[in-house]
Each structure stands twice: as C-alpha cells, then as structure tokens.
Design a protein around this motif. Structure first.
Motif, PDB file in Angstrom:
ATOM      1  N   GLU A   1       0.845  -1.194   0.000  1.00  0.00           N
ATOM      2  CA  GLU A   1       0.000   0.000   0.000  1.00  0.00           C
ATOM      3  C   GLU A   1       0.879   1.242   0.000  1.00  0.00           C
ATOM      4  OE1 GLU A   1      -0.457  -2.519   1.921  1.00  0.00           O
ATOM      5  OE2 GLU A   1      -2.486  -3.257   1.542  1.00  0.00           O
ATOM      6  N   PRO A   2       0.515   2.275  -0.799  1.00  0.00           N
ATOM      7  CA  PRO A   2       1.335   3.491  -0.885  1.00  0.00           C
ATOM      8  C   PRO A   2       1.632   4.121   0.477  1.00  0.00           C
ATOM      9  CG  PRO A   2      -0.330   3.498  -2.595  1.00  0.00           C
ATOM     10  CD  PRO A   2      -0.636   2.318  -1.719  1.00  0.00           C
ATOM     11  N   SER A   3       0.608   4.173   1.350  1.00  0.00           N
ATOM     12  CA  SER A   3       0.825   4.820   2.652  1.00  0.00           C
ATOM     13  C   SER A   3       1.855   4.062   3.475  1.00  0.00           C
ATOM     14  CB  SER A   3      -0.497   4.906   3.429  1.00  0.00           C
ATOM     15  OG  SER A   3      -1.021   3.606   3.654  1.00  0.00           O
ATOM     16  N   THR A   4       1.848   2.735   3.405  1.00  0.00           N
ATOM     17  CA  THR A   4       2.809   1.923   4.147  1.00  0.00           C
ATOM     18  C   THR A   4       4.208   2.067   3.575  1.00  0.00           C
ATOM     19  OG1 THR A   4       1.025   0.341   4.580  1.00  0.00           O
ATOM     20  CG2 THR A   4       3.271  -0.383   5.024  1.00  0.00           C
ATOM     21  N   LEU A   5       4.303   2.127   2.253  1.00  0.00           N
ATOM     22  CA  LEU A   5       5.613   2.297   1.617  1.00  0.00           C
ATOM     23  C   LEU A   5       6.201   3.663   1.941  1.00  0.00           C
ATOM     24  CD1 LEU A   5       4.891   0.680  -1.869  1.00  0.00           C
ATOM     25  CD2 LEU A   5       6.184  -0.289   0.039  1.00  0.00           C
ATOM     26  N   ILE A   6       5.351   4.686   1.993  1.00  0.00           N
ATOM     27  CA  ILE A   6       5.822   6.030   2.361  1.00  0.00           C
ATOM     28  C   ILE A   6       6.338   6.031   3.790  1.00  0.00           C
ATOM     29  CG2 ILE A   6       5.070   8.395   2.830  1.00  0.00           C
ATOM     30  CD1 ILE A   6       3.157   8.082   0.420  1.00  0.00           C
ATOM     31  N   LEU A   7       5.604   5.363   4.699  1.00  0.00           N
ATOM     32  CA  LEU A   7       6.027   5.285   6.097  1.00  0.00           C
ATOM     33  C   LEU A   7       7.360   4.544   6.202  1.00  0.00           C
ATOM     34  CD1 LEU A   7       5.616   5.671   9.111  1.00  0.00           C
ATOM     35  CD2 LEU A   7       4.209   3.593   9.132  1.00  0.00           C
ATOM     36  N   ARG A   8       7.492   3.441   5.450  1.00  0.00           N
ATOM     37  CA  ARG A   8       8.744   2.693   5.490  1.00  0.00           C
ATOM     38  C   ARG A   8       9.912   3.575   5.039  1.00  0.00           C
ATOM     39  NH1 ARG A   8       8.758  -2.567   1.998  1.00  0.00           N
ATOM     40  NH2 ARG A   8       7.276  -3.213   3.600  1.00  0.00           N
ATOM     41  N   LYS A   9       9.668   4.372   4.006  1.00  0.00           N
ATOM     42  CA  LYS A   9      10.712   5.269   3.506  1.00  0.00           C
ATOM     43  C   LYS A   9      11.098   6.294   4.568  1.00  0.00           C
ATOM     44  CE  LYS A   9      11.690   8.357  -0.381  1.00  0.00           C
ATOM     45  NZ  LYS A   9      11.169   8.947  -1.631  1.00  0.00           N
ATOM     46  N   GLN A  10      10.105   6.829   5.278  1.00  0.00           N
ATOM     47  CA  GLN A  10      10.380   7.807   6.342  1.00  0.00           C
ATOM     48  C   GLN A  10      11.174   7.171   7.478  1.00  0.00           C
ATOM     49  OE1 GLN A  10       6.406   9.015   7.328  1.00  0.00           O
ATOM     50  NE2 GLN A  10       6.296  10.572   5.720  1.00  0.00           N
ATOM     51  N   LEU A  11      10.823   5.939   7.819  1.00  0.00           N
ATOM     52  CA  LEU A  11      11.461   5.264   8.952  1.00  0.00           C
ATOM     53  C   LEU A  11      12.887   4.828   8.653  1.00  0.00           C
ATOM     54  CD1 LEU A  11       8.466   2.988  10.028  1.00  0.00           C
ATOM     55  CD2 LEU A  11       9.274   5.033  11.211  1.00  0.00           C
ATOM     56  N   THR A  12      13.203   4.659   7.379  1.00  0.00           N
ATOM     57  CA  THR A  12      14.537   4.156   7.011  1.00  0.00           C
ATOM     58  C   THR A  12      15.372   5.205   6.285  1.00  0.00           C
ATOM     59  OG1 THR A  12      13.651   3.268   4.932  1.00  0.00           O
ATOM     60  CG2 THR A  12      13.715   1.780   6.830  1.00  0.00           C
ATOM     61  N   ARG A  13      14.919   6.437   6.259  1.00  0.00           N
ATOM     62  CA  ARG A  13      15.655   7.508   5.574  1.00  0.00           C
ATOM     63  C   ARG A  13      16.956   7.789   6.332  1.00  0.00           C
ATOM     64  NH1 ARG A  13      14.379  11.825   2.076  1.00  0.00           N
ATOM     65  NH2 ARG A  13      15.646  13.700   2.395  1.00  0.00           N
ATOM     66  N   PRO A  14      18.119   7.588   5.711  1.00  0.00           N
ATOM     67  CA  PRO A  14      19.388   7.817   6.420  1.00  0.00           C
ATOM     68  C   PRO A  14      19.607   9.300   6.692  1.00  0.00           C
ATOM     69  CG  PRO A  14      19.690   6.481   4.434  1.00  0.00           C
ATOM     70  CD  PRO A  14      18.332   7.083   4.351  1.00  0.00           C
TER      71      PRO A  14
END
Length: 498
Positions: free
Chosen positions: A185-198
């Motif tokens: 889901e787009p919202s979950t992928l966006i959250l994952r990106k935020q959580l793993t952004r170096p």
C-alpha cells in the motif's frame, strides 16, 4: 546601559560571558548594529557543546542574529552527541526545538538509538508535564535504522510508548511497514521510507585520482558512510594523476606532487569543496612522485618520494597564508612509497623503498628542533604501506615486503617506542588510500599482487575487527584519501536521500 553609552561614544565595549545577554537585548532595542555584531562575534567565539544550546535559545529572538542562530543550529546538529553529553541546557529545550532537531537529516548520530534515548532523558526530567510529547517526538526517530532487537525490546515495550494510544498506533504501523515485506500500500511504503531515511554523514571520504587499469585517472569518488555508497564528484583539475598526496587544511583540499605516466610533478593544486573549483598554488622545490604528506600546526609537509631520477630524503613544508614552501631538515634515509602522519606534535614517516630495499625503518620529525630522529623499526618491511594516527597510536597497514603484498597491521606507541601486532586486514594490498573517519580506520583500493582493486574495509579499534564496506565504483591503486567535515552543505557530496 553604561556599556551602551560607552559604545555610542567610543565605538568599543568589553563583552563578557556575564554581560553579553543583556548587552544583546539593549543593542537590538536601540538598533546599534555595531554592538549587535560585537555580541554575535563574542558568542560565536564561545560556541562549544556546553554553551551551544544557550546561544541557540538566546539568538532565536533577534532577527539581527539570524546568521549566528543558523550557524549554532548547524553546530548542535553536527556535534549532537557531545551536546547531549555535556550540555545541561538540553533538558530545558522546548518540545518544538526537539522536533526541529530530530526531524533533520543533518542530525549527526552514529546510532539512531541515541535519538530515542535523548527523548527519554528529556521526558524523564519532568515526566508528568512531558510524557504527553512522546507521541509528537517518536515519529521523528528513524526506527528503521535501529537494530531490530532494540526496536522490539526497547521501543515497543517502553512504558511511555505503551500508555499512549497514538504511540501504540504509530509503532504498530511502523512494525508492519518494516517487517512485512508483502505490504505494497502506498501509505505503508511512504512510512517505510520515512522510517529508514538515512541521516546525512558528519564527514565525507574522498578518493582522489590513482592508477586505474593501465593509466592514471582524474576521477574523484566520495563515500557516504550512512548509506555505505560511493558517488562520483569531480576530476583532479581534468588531469590524470597517481602516486600523489592529498591533505585537508582549513576546509580546502591540497593535491601534492604525483605522476601522470609521463611527468613527475612538483605542482600543488588547491580544491574549494564549496565551488568545486581547482586552482594552482606555489610549486614545491622538488618533483615528488610516491610522496608522503602530512599536516601539522597549519602547515603541509611533503616528504621523500621520487623525482624521476632518484629516491629522496629531502622534505619541505608549505605555509598556505604565505603561499610559500620552505625546506626543512632531510631524513636519515631515502624513501619513496612511504607514508606519513602526525601525532602529539610530531610528524611520523615509516617504511618505503630506498631504491634497493623495502624498508622497515621509521623516523619522527620535531618541528621545534627541525630534527628527524629514528624510532623503533617496524616488525615488517613495508613499501606502499599506509600510515595513520588513530587514537593515541600510529598504525602501519599493509604494503609490500619485497616478496608479497601484506594483510598484516602493526601499531606504534610513541610513549613506549614499541610496535605491536594488530588484527590483519581481510585483503592483502599495497599502494592504497588510508584515512580515519567516524572513529574508524578506512583502507581503500590498492594493488593485491595480481590486479588493481576497488574493495574497501574499515577497522574499529574498540572491537579490534575489520569490516568490509561497499566497493568503489572504479578500481584504483596509488590513490589518495582525505576527509571533508564541517561542510555547510553536505548534500553536494552525500548520496541522494530522495
């Protein structure tokens, strides 16, 4: 008020720690820009981990101090671990300031766990008033950059998290985003990106020039340790070069001597990392290929090398403000393919090739007496080695002993004049780049006895272990490494976070 009147009549005033806050208020009120600038200049001179937050909060209320306020914020972000350890004012920051700091890519922390620990420290200073802010602060933590056991054991089970419904919901969504790879889901992928952004690294490692394939290269690659990735940057003034030296001094890179397969250079080029422009400065007295370089007390040392005809024992040093080279005392031995570093006010040079033998001898230079002195010889002969000060020791890494490329490493203690063995590298190599960054010792590229290599490894003195890192894009030996830190805009060199 007496100081304000004094400044109005004389144009000068004595600014101190005791009066700077009140003087700044008065100077801003009466539009005395000269006095405001004087206060800002004084505050900038006092910038340290202990005082940075106090200066940050003081200057936030004055438009006339906006440059200093921005500079202080950058200082806090860059030195956050020291600020957290040494500043009592951290516990008095507002929740808005914490959100501002923890949301920044520029926040410099080795481990994301430290951000969560800082939040706990701040909340527990006044738990009843502050526990409600956990829901605001927790989303600023890059949970995906944490060790999985810390996330599941320390975050999910923390009482402040468990008793806050918003936190529970956030952690639940974060868990799904991080651990359920089937979710698209787009919202979950966006959250994952935020959580793993170096976050951005505090420093950038540059690999400059070198021998690649059958010829020298002019290419520069930079290494972003937070994403373990190399990026192309620039070229060495468009000139292929190898067997040169490079150092960083006052925010500029100096590329010294070297060889382009035809000419042996005495030239020195200076690189501005902000404009990415090279320009030539004063030439050395001698051509120096296979040169050893070091920086001590604002001066650049160029030692030994090969001038196209013979190995050298001569040395000279460069004064950048005067744009002038000066000869200094010669070494006891002829050395090319050696390596040098500085520690405790002295220059150390070890190993190399005399023209006949790979050397195990080592020398130190005292600038106070302008004298070279032999120190205890290394345990192994090493030509094309790497020498670097790391902690309180001088490390001798790899090289060629006349028969084989070496994996072995040894460390010199200046206080005992003694060498000892250190854990060997993963790969054997000579003529590589060596530097210390992020409190780790990096070795990059080189020649392994059969081919030029691109592999990279780093050593942690706390664990006494070598770890492999991402390979360079380009295979190269006879390169030089240097570390750029304190860049106002690190995005020029860091990998793209987006």
């Amino acid at each position: 008020m007496s100081h304000v009147v004094e400044c109005a009549y004389t144009g000068s005033v004595c600014v101190t720690k005791e009066n700077v806050a009140e003087l700044l208020v008065a100077a801003d009120r009466f539009l005395m820009s000269y006095l405001v600038n004087g206060c800002c200049h004084f505050l900038e001179s006092q910038l340290a981990p202990e005082s940075s937050i106090d200066i940050f909060t003081l200057t936030q209320n004055f438009k006339s101090c906006s440059k200093l306020h921005t500079k202080t914020k950058r200082y806090i972000l860059k030195h956050f671990e020291d600020v957290l350890r040494l500043s009592k004012d951290f516990l008095e920051l507002s929740s808005e300031h914490l959100v501002e700091f923890f949301g920044c890519d520029e926040l410099s922390v080795k481990h994301e766990e430290m951000v969560f620990e800082a939040i706990l420290c701040w909340i527990y200073h006044a738990p009843e008033e502050r526990k409600m802010y956990m829901a605001t602060l927790l989303p600023k933590v890059r949970l995906g950059l944490m060790a999985a056991n810390y996330f599941t054991g320390k975050i999910k089970l923390n009482p402040l998290v468990m008793e806050n419904e918003s936190c529970i919901s956030f952690v639940s969504n974060a868990t799904e985003a991080l651990f359920d790879c089937s979710i698209r889901e787009p919202s979950t992928l966006i959250l994952r990106k935020q959580l793993t952004r170096p976050r951005f690294p505090p420093a950038i490692l540059l690999a400059i020039g070198g021998w690649s394939g059958s010829s020298p290269t002019s290419e520069i690659e930079c290494f972003d340790i937070r994403v373990n990735r190399w990026e192309d940057v620039n070229k060495v003034n468009g000139r292929p070069i190898a067997y040169h030296g490079s150092v960083v001094l006052d925010g500029s890179i100096y590329c010294i001597g070297g060889f382009d397969s035809i000419s042996y250079f005495n030239t020195v080029w200076k690189f501005n990392p902000l404009t990415q422009i090279w320009h030539e400065v004063a030439n050395m007295f001698e051509q120096r290929c296979y040169v050893s370089v070091a920086v001590l007390d604002g001066l650049i040392y160029a030692i030994g090398g090969h001038n196209g005809h013979t190995r050298l024992n001569t040395a000279e040093r460069f004064d950048p403000p005067r744009n002038q080279w000066t000869r200094i005392a010669s070494m006891a031995e002829l050395r090319s393919d050696a390596s040098a570093t500085t520690l405790h006010g002295k220059v150390y040079i070890c190993g190399g090739f005399s023209g006949q033998l790979c050397l195990l001898t080592a020398e130190s230079y005292n600038p106070q007496t302008n004298q070279w002195s032999l120190i205890a010889p290394m345990m192994n002969a090493r030509s094309g080695l790497g020498i670097i000060a790391y902690g309180d020791l001088v490390y001798a890494v790899g090289g060629y002993d006349g028969n084989n490329r070496l994996q072995t490493v040894e460390a010199y203690n200046p206080r005992t004049n003694h060498w000892r063995d250190v854990a060997p590298m993963i790969h054997q190599r000579s003529n590589f780049g060596i530097e210390v960054m992020d409190d780790q010792m990096f070795v990059v590229g080189g020649f392994d006895g059969s081919s030029t290599c691109s592999n990279v490894e780093c050593y942690d003195k706390e664990t006494s272990r070598w770890n492999e890192m991402r390979n360079m894009v380009k295979r190269r030996s006879a390169l030089s490494l240097c570390v750029l830190s304190g860049l106002p805009e690190v995005t020029q060199y860091a990998a793209d976070r987006d």
